[in-house]
Design an enzyme around this catalytic site. Sequence first.
Site, mmCIF file in Angstrom:
data_model
loop_
_atom_site.group_PDB
_atom_site.id
_atom_site.type_symbol
_atom_site.label_atom_id
_atom_site.label_comp_id
_atom_site.label_asym_id
_atom_site.label_seq_id
_atom_site.Cartn_x
_atom_site.Cartn_y
_atom_site.Cartn_z
ATOM 1 N N HIS A 1 -6.997 -6.685 -1.049
ATOM 2 C CA HIS A 1 -5.950 -5.673 -0.869
ATOM 3 C C HIS A 1 -4.914 -6.047 0.181
ATOM 4 C CE1 HIS A 1 -4.134 -1.716 -0.961
ATOM 5 N NE2 HIS A 1 -4.315 -1.567 0.336
ATOM 6 N N ASP B 1 0.861 -1.184 0.000
ATOM 7 C CA ASP B 1 0.000 0.000 0.000
ATOM 8 C C ASP B 1 0.903 1.242 0.000
ATOM 9 O OD1 ASP B 1 -3.024 0.892 0.506
ATOM 10 O OD2 ASP B 1 -1.814 1.980 1.968
#
Length: 318
Positions: A295, A101
Amino acid sequence: MSEITHRTVETNGIRLHVAEAGEGPLVLLLHGWPESWYSWRHQLPVLARAGYRVVAPDVRGYGRSDAPLEVEAYRMKALVADFVGLLDSLGERTAVVVGHDWGAAMAWDCAALHPERFRAVVGMSVPHLGRPPLPPTQLFRKAFGDQWFYILYFQEPGVAEAELEADIPRTMRTVLAGTAGFDVTSEVVRARKPGDEFLTGVPTPERLPSWLTEEDVAYFVGEFSRRGFRGGLNRYRNMDRDWAELPELATVKIEQPALFLVGEKDPGRAFAPVDLMKPLVPNLREVRVLPGAGHWIQQERADEVNAALLEFLASLPA
C-alpha cells in the site's frame, strides 16, 4: 533532507504546515492516513532536482497543521478548498496534484471540481470511483454484512482514537509494517467479530521492512503523539456527508491528463476496482501496477514511483 524547507501557510481560514523544495512548475503532494508530509520524503528532493517546485502539506488534522475539532470540518469540500487556497497563498495559478490513499481521493476531487487550477492528476493506491448510487456506509453494510470492516469501525467518534492512541509506537509500527486492519483479504481481519478493534489479532513486527527505518517510524510516532488520530479519522466520518454535498461527482469527468499507480499487493484492490474509474477519467494515460508492492508505494518503491512521476510530468504541456 537539506533541500527541504518548512513553513506555515494560511489557507481557507486555517494554517497548514508545508514542506517544500525546488523551483519551477508546481507539484502538490497530498498524503493519506495515517501519514504526513514525511511520506513524500523520497519524492521532494528528486522532483525538485528535476526542475519542479514541490510542496507537501500536512493535511488538516495532521502533524503541524491546524486540527479543527468538528467532524464536519474534514468534509471533502473543506479539504479541496484548503488546497485551492494553498495555491493562492503560494502565488500559483495551477498545479499538478499527486495523492496517495486519502490524498488520492482529495487529488481526484481537486481535479474534478477545479480543472482550471489542477492541470493534471496522479492517484496512488485509491482510484477515482466518482459518486456511488448510495451513501458509502450503506454500501459497506450491504457488501460486508456482519463481517468486520474498518471504515464502519471508524465511524463512532472516540472509539478508534482510544485504541490507536493507547500505544502510538505500536500502532504506527503495526500499521506501516504489519498486516493493516484495512486488509480485508487477510485471515486475521476476516476472522474479526463485532466489537473487535483495528489492531485485534495483528502481531507487531519486530523487524522492519527494508524501505522503513526505525527513524522513519519514530518520526510518524512523534507526529501522531503531538496531534492524535482524531482529524484523520474524521475524514472517514464524512463519507456520507460528501455523498450528499457533491452530487456532481456522479457525472463529472476528469478531462486532465491522469496517471494511476498501485501496488500489486495493495489490499485496497480487493474493494476498489480500477476499471470503474476509466469512464470518469477519459485521459487516464496509464494504470501502472508495481509488482510485489503493498500500500505505501511512494515509500516502498521510491525509485519506481519517482521514475513514473518524472515520466508523466515530462509528458505534460509546458
